[in-house]
Design a protein around this motif. Structure first.
Motif, PDB file in Angstrom:
ATOM      1  N   LEU A   1       0.836  -1.212   0.000  1.00 37.52           N
ATOM      2  CA  LEU A   1       0.000   0.000   0.000  1.00 37.52           C
ATOM      3  C   LEU A   1       0.867   1.258   0.000  1.00 37.52           C
ATOM      4  CD1 LEU A   1      -2.899  -1.047   2.406  1.00 37.52           C
ATOM      5  CD2 LEU A   1      -2.949  -0.906  -0.078  1.00 37.52           C
ATOM      6  N   ALA A   2       2.022   1.192   0.692  1.00 42.82           N
ATOM      7  CA  ALA A   2       2.911   2.357   0.728  1.00 42.82           C
ATOM      8  C   ALA A   2       3.391   2.692  -0.683  1.00 42.82           C
ATOM      9  CB  ALA A   2       4.100   2.085   1.645  1.00 42.82           C
ATOM     10  N   GLN A   3       3.621   1.658  -1.480  1.00 43.70           N
ATOM     11  CA  GLN A   3       4.094   1.876  -2.855  1.00 43.70           C
ATOM     12  C   GLN A   3       3.029   2.602  -3.696  1.00 43.70           C
ATOM     13  OE1 GLN A   3       5.221  -1.763  -4.892  1.00 43.70           O
ATOM     14  NE2 GLN A   3       4.951  -0.784  -6.878  1.00 43.70           N
ATOM     15  N   LEU A   4       1.756   2.283  -3.408  1.00 41.04           N
ATOM     16  CA  LEU A   4       0.671   2.822  -4.245  1.00 41.04           C
ATOM     17  C   LEU A   4       0.082   4.124  -3.718  1.00 41.04           C
ATOM     18  CD1 LEU A   4      -1.468  -0.344  -5.010  1.00 41.04           C
ATOM     19  CD2 LEU A   4      -0.056   0.922  -6.614  1.00 41.04           C
ATOM     20  N   ALA A   5       0.351   4.429  -2.444  1.00 39.55           N
ATOM     21  CA  ALA A   5      -0.380   5.507  -1.772  1.00 39.55           C
ATOM     22  C   ALA A   5      -0.280   6.837  -2.521  1.00 39.55           C
ATOM     23  CB  ALA A   5       0.140   5.680  -0.349  1.00 39.55           C
ATOM     24  N   VAL A   6      -1.448   7.477  -2.632  1.00 37.53           N
ATOM     25  CA  VAL A   6      -1.447   8.842  -3.161  1.00 37.53           C
ATOM     26  C   VAL A   6      -1.982   9.723  -2.041  1.00 37.53           C
ATOM     27  CG1 VAL A   6      -1.603   8.752  -5.692  1.00 37.53           C
ATOM     28  CG2 VAL A   6      -3.553   8.030  -4.327  1.00 37.53           C
ATOM     29  N   GLY A   7      -1.321  10.806  -1.769  1.00 36.44           N
ATOM     30  CA  GLY A   7      -1.752  11.693  -0.689  1.00 36.44           C
ATOM     31  C   GLY A   7      -1.478  11.068   0.671  1.00 36.44           C
ATOM     32  N   ASP A   8      -2.437  11.240   1.597  1.00 34.99           N
ATOM     33  CA  ASP A   8      -2.295  10.792   2.975  1.00 34.99           C
ATOM     34  C   ASP A   8      -2.241   9.249   3.032  1.00 34.99           C
ATOM     35  OD1 ASP A   8      -2.670  10.045   5.559  1.00 34.99           O
ATOM     36  OD2 ASP A   8      -4.258  11.490   5.989  1.00 34.99           O
ATOM     37  N   ALA A   9      -1.075   8.687   3.421  1.00 38.59           N
ATOM     38  CA  ALA A   9      -0.879   7.228   3.385  1.00 38.59           C
ATOM     39  C   ALA A   9      -1.859   6.515   4.319  1.00 38.59           C
ATOM     40  CB  ALA A   9       0.558   6.889   3.751  1.00 38.59           C
ATOM     41  N   LYS A  10      -2.129   7.097   5.485  1.00 42.56           N
ATOM     42  CA  LYS A  10      -3.031   6.462   6.472  1.00 42.56           C
ATOM     43  C   LYS A  10      -4.445   6.338   5.904  1.00 42.56           C
ATOM     44  CE  LYS A  10      -1.686   5.394  10.794  1.00 42.56           C
ATOM     45  NZ  LYS A  10      -0.373   5.083  10.391  1.00 42.56           N
ATOM     46  N   ARG A  11      -4.869   7.445   5.262  1.00 45.80           N
ATOM     47  CA  ARG A  11      -6.230   7.435   4.699  1.00 45.80           C
ATOM     48  C   ARG A  11      -6.314   6.444   3.548  1.00 45.80           C
ATOM     49  NH1 ARG A  11      -8.707  13.079   3.399  1.00 45.80           N
ATOM     50  NH2 ARG A  11     -10.182  11.714   2.342  1.00 45.80           N
ATOM     51  N   PHE A  12      -5.237   6.356   2.779  1.00 45.95           N
ATOM     52  CA  PHE A  12      -5.204   5.420   1.654  1.00 45.95           C
ATOM     53  C   PHE A  12      -5.332   3.979   2.176  1.00 45.95           C
ATOM     54  CE2 PHE A  12      -3.194   2.823  -1.621  1.00 45.95           C
ATOM     55  CZ  PHE A  12      -3.851   3.290  -2.752  1.00 45.95           C
ATOM     56  N   GLU A  13      -4.576   3.704   3.250  1.00 44.80           N
ATOM     57  CA  GLU A  13      -4.642   2.362   3.867  1.00 44.80           C
ATOM     58  C   GLU A  13      -6.060   2.046   4.312  1.00 44.80           C
ATOM     59  OE1 GLU A  13      -0.243   2.003   5.971  1.00 44.80           O
ATOM     60  OE2 GLU A  13      -2.003   2.246   7.231  1.00 44.80           O
ATOM     61  N   SER A  14      -6.670   2.991   5.043  1.00 45.06           N
ATOM     62  CA  SER A  14      -8.008   2.740   5.597  1.00 45.06           C
ATOM     63  C   SER A  14      -9.014   2.484   4.484  1.00 45.06           C
ATOM     64  CB  SER A  14      -8.485   3.933   6.420  1.00 45.06           C
ATOM     65  OG  SER A  14      -7.544   4.175   7.408  1.00 45.06           O
ATOM     66  N   ALA A  15      -8.830   3.176   3.366  1.00 48.70           N
ATOM     67  CA  ALA A  15      -9.776   2.976   2.257  1.00 48.70           C
ATOM     68  C   ALA A  15      -9.547   1.613   1.610  1.00 48.70           C
ATOM     69  CB  ALA A  15      -9.593   4.085   1.228  1.00 48.70           C
ATOM     70  N   ALA A  16      -8.305   1.130   1.607  1.00 46.63           N
ATOM     71  CA  ALA A  16      -8.002  -0.136   0.919  1.00 46.63           C
ATOM     72  C   ALA A  16      -8.426  -1.359   1.737  1.00 46.63           C
ATOM     73  CB  ALA A  16      -6.500  -0.215   0.624  1.00 46.63           C
ATOM     74  N   LEU A  17      -8.423  -1.230   3.070  1.00 47.92           N
ATOM     75  CA  LEU A  17      -8.620  -2.417   3.907  1.00 47.92           C
ATOM     76  C   LEU A  17      -9.953  -3.165   3.678  1.00 47.92           C
ATOM     77  CD1 LEU A  17      -6.880  -1.304   7.221  1.00 47.92           C
ATOM     78  CD2 LEU A  17      -6.081  -2.940   5.496  1.00 47.92           C
ATOM     79  N   PRO A  18     -11.093  -2.454   3.565  1.00 43.33           N
ATOM     80  CA  PRO A  18     -12.341  -3.204   3.333  1.00 43.33           C
ATOM     81  C   PRO A  18     -12.309  -3.978   2.015  1.00 43.33           C
ATOM     82  CG  PRO A  18     -12.815  -0.948   3.975  1.00 43.33           C
ATOM     83  CD  PRO A  18     -11.343  -1.014   3.750  1.00 43.33           C
ATOM     84  N   ALA A  19     -11.656  -3.405   0.987  1.00 44.52           N
ATOM     85  CA  ALA A  19     -11.597  -4.107  -0.305  1.00 44.52           C
ATOM     86  C   ALA A  19     -10.739  -5.367  -0.179  1.00 44.52           C
ATOM     87  CB  ALA A  19     -11.029  -3.177  -1.377  1.00 44.52           C
ATOM     88  N   VAL A  20      -9.615  -5.247   0.535  1.00 43.20           N
ATOM     89  CA  VAL A  20      -8.745  -6.416   0.726  1.00 43.20           C
ATOM     90  C   VAL A  20      -9.493  -7.482   1.521  1.00 43.20           C
ATOM     91  CG1 VAL A  20      -6.623  -7.218   1.847  1.00 43.20           C
ATOM     92  CG2 VAL A  20      -6.614  -5.089   0.534  1.00 43.20           C
ATOM     93  N   ARG A  21     -10.197  -7.040   2.537  1.00 48.66           N
ATOM     94  CA  ARG A  21     -10.960  -7.980   3.365  1.00 48.66           C
ATOM     95  C   ARG A  21     -11.970  -8.746   2.515  1.00 48.66           C
ATOM     96  NH1 ARG A  21     -12.648  -8.365   9.009  1.00 48.66           N
ATOM     97  NH2 ARG A  21     -14.352  -9.826   8.916  1.00 48.66           N
ATOM     98  N   ARG A  22     -12.667  -8.034   1.634  1.00 47.02           N
ATOM     99  CA  ARG A  22     -13.682  -8.699   0.806  1.00 47.02           C
ATOM    100  C   ARG A  22     -13.032  -9.724  -0.143  1.00 47.02           C
ATOM    101  NH1 ARG A  22     -18.024 -11.140   1.116  1.00 47.02           N
ATOM    102  NH2 ARG A  22     -19.286 -11.208  -0.753  1.00 47.02           N
TER     103      ARG A  22
END
Ligand SMILES: C[S@@+](CC[C@H](N)C(=O)[O-])C[C@H]1O[C@@H](n2cnc3c(N)ncnc32)[C@H](O)[C@@H]1O
Length: 466
Positions: free
Chosen positions: A432-453
């Motif tokens: 996720l760090a490699q892909l993050a655009v803007g705020d890394a924390k917010r990017f992570e939080s947005a990605a987690l539900p998709a990864v979970r699914r």
């Protein structure tokens, strides 16, 4: 008999090549069409005519593939008119050969069905691990029991219909299966007090007012048979054992899962509810009465009304079809999950199902979704990504699983970029760090539900378990 049929090239592949793949219809008009696709005077066509299509042949024609005198003596063939016909149907399924009743109405309530689409669905949904004891309840021609005999040390099969048990015995012999025990009795009565590592059941789940056929009508009200089999199956499982039950149930339109959940709650099992689709009462009744519609339209109208009165009396508005998969896990908080399955995409699903159960345990063990960040995930190999573009503009991406339950899911732009990078080499946090655009924390939080699914659906596996 087995050797004769194999010598004649009587295999699923050759039958499909010759008659066309998909379900073979035994309606009179279709039989005439099948007949015209077969060569004359040749062993394969002779086997198909006699043992699949149920045709009557002159003894001399049957002699092309079989020793007619011997088969008349041993009961596989019977003299009729000027010729001979088979006393049963024989169908290859993979490397099994399965005998069942012919498609005529000379046998009534005890008629033993051949391999039907639901039989194949259940076979594909069954977890195939080496186990000590397997149970197949309502075994019919024995297909599920014979398949289990390959990976279970001992298999017990039960049926209330003695004719089914006779076919089960015959099919065990035809396929050289020696670890199958057949017991007569209702559902789990013949195995009271015993425990199993694997359980399969394709019960007579059709919600119907009739008691015409053992394979179709349970004689119990509404969806009682499906509920009772699911409830009792949970009690027969050894710790870690899996049960697979095909079910049909009444549900309010638009809410297929609510009636099923109480069937599995509080029984010491994790449960996966799989939904194939629903029918309204008219579709349900008319589909099951289709053979009557063809043969006797007046009787069809009368019986259709009887079915609809029955369904209306029970207040049934929609009838669901699906399967329940249970795994016994004592002493922990059990989970229940639900998914839709497109049966047209269903393949052998054992590995996929095991992966989903393991992943669901892992997900349930996380205190917080952020725990996913420390884990390393790999996209399973059997998948493909489809992109749709308008001119050069990317419009959407769909990820499909090319195995098991064949799930498909739409990916947003970010997840579509993320998925190919999940190759099992580094923790999710680093990807996720490699892909993050803007705020890394917010990017992570947005990605987690998709990864979970994607984990829930079995597209991703933990690299440690892979
Ligand atoms: C839909 S068929 C399934 C056959 C086979 N297992 C398969 O997957 O194709 C249902 C089977 O359940 C059997 N059956 C009906 N009532 C039963 C009962 N009370 N106890 C046990 N088996 C029963 C029928 O005789 C029939 O063989």
């Amino acid at each position: 008999m087995r050797a004769r049929l194999l010598d004649a090239g009587y295999t699923t592949e050759r039958i499909e090549e010759t008659l066309g793949s998909g379900r073979i219809s035994f309606a009179a008009a279709d039989l005439a069409v099948h007949e015209r696709r077969l060569e004359a005077g040749e062993p394969f066509s002779t086997a198909v005519r006699l043992f699949l299509l149920g045709a009557e042949l002159a003894a001399a024609d049957a002699e092309v593939a079989f020793d007619v005198e011997e088969l008349l003596r041993t009961g596989w063939l019977e003299a009729s008119g000027d010729g001979v016909h088979a006393t049963l149907k024989l169908v290859p399924h993979g490397d099994l050969l399965l005998a069942s009743d012919r498609d005529d109405d000379s046998v009534d309530a005890q008629w033993v069905a051949g391999i039907h689409p639901p039989s194949v669905t259940l076979a594909k949904l069954t977890v195939r691990r080496p186990v000590a004891r397997a149970l197949d309840t309502g075994t019919g021609n024995g297909i599920q029991a014979l398949l289990a005999s390959r990976h279970a040390r001992a298999v017990t099969a039960t049926d209330v219909n003695p004719r089914a048990l006779a076919f089960g015995r015959l099919n065990a012999g035809l396929n050289g299966v020696e670890n199958l025990e057949l017991r007569e009795g209702s559902y789990f009565e013949p195995v009271e007090g015993e425990r199993f590592d694997l359980l399969t059941c394709n019960p007579p789940y059709v919600i119907s007012p009739e008691r015409r056929f053992a394979y179709r009508d349970s004689g119990l009200a509404g969806d009682t048979v499906s509920r009772v089999v699911v409830e009792q199956a949970s009690e027969l499982l050894e710790e870690g054992g899996f049960a697979h039950v095909l079910v049909s149930w009444a549900h309010p339109p638009g809410d297929w899962w609510s009636p099923l959940e109480p069937w599995v709650e509080g029984r010491g099992c994790d449960a996966w509810l799989l939904y194939f689709g629903s029918d309204d009462p008219v579709t349900h009744a008319s589909e099951w009465l289709k053979p009557v519609a063809r043969d006797d339209p007046a009787a069809f109208a009368e019986r259709l009304d009887a079915w609809l009165d029955y369904l209306r009396g029970l207040g049934i508005e929609a009838i669901g079809h699906g399967a329940v998969i249970l795994r016994r896990r004592n002493g922990s908080r059990n989970w229940t999950r639900r998914d839709r399955v497109n049966l047209e995409r269903l393949e052998q699903a054992s590995e996929h199902i095991l992966r989903v159960f393991e992943t669901q345990d892992y997900l349930e063990s996380l205190d917080d979704e952020r725990g996913l960040l420390d884990e390393t995930f790999a996209l399973v190999e059997q998948h493909h990504l489809e992109e749709t573009r308008r001119r050069t503009e990317l419009e959407g991406t769909v990820l499909s699983l090319d195995e098991g339950l064949g799930f498909r899911t739409a990916l947003d732009v970010h997840t579509a970029e993320l998925v190919p990078l999940l190759d099992g080499t580094r923790p999710l946090r680093d990807v996720l760090a490699q892909l993050a655009v803007g705020d890394a924390k917010r990017f992570e939080s947005a990605a987690l539900p998709a990864v979970r699914r994607l984990l829930e659906l079995g597209f991703l596996a933990r690299a440690s378990s892979a």
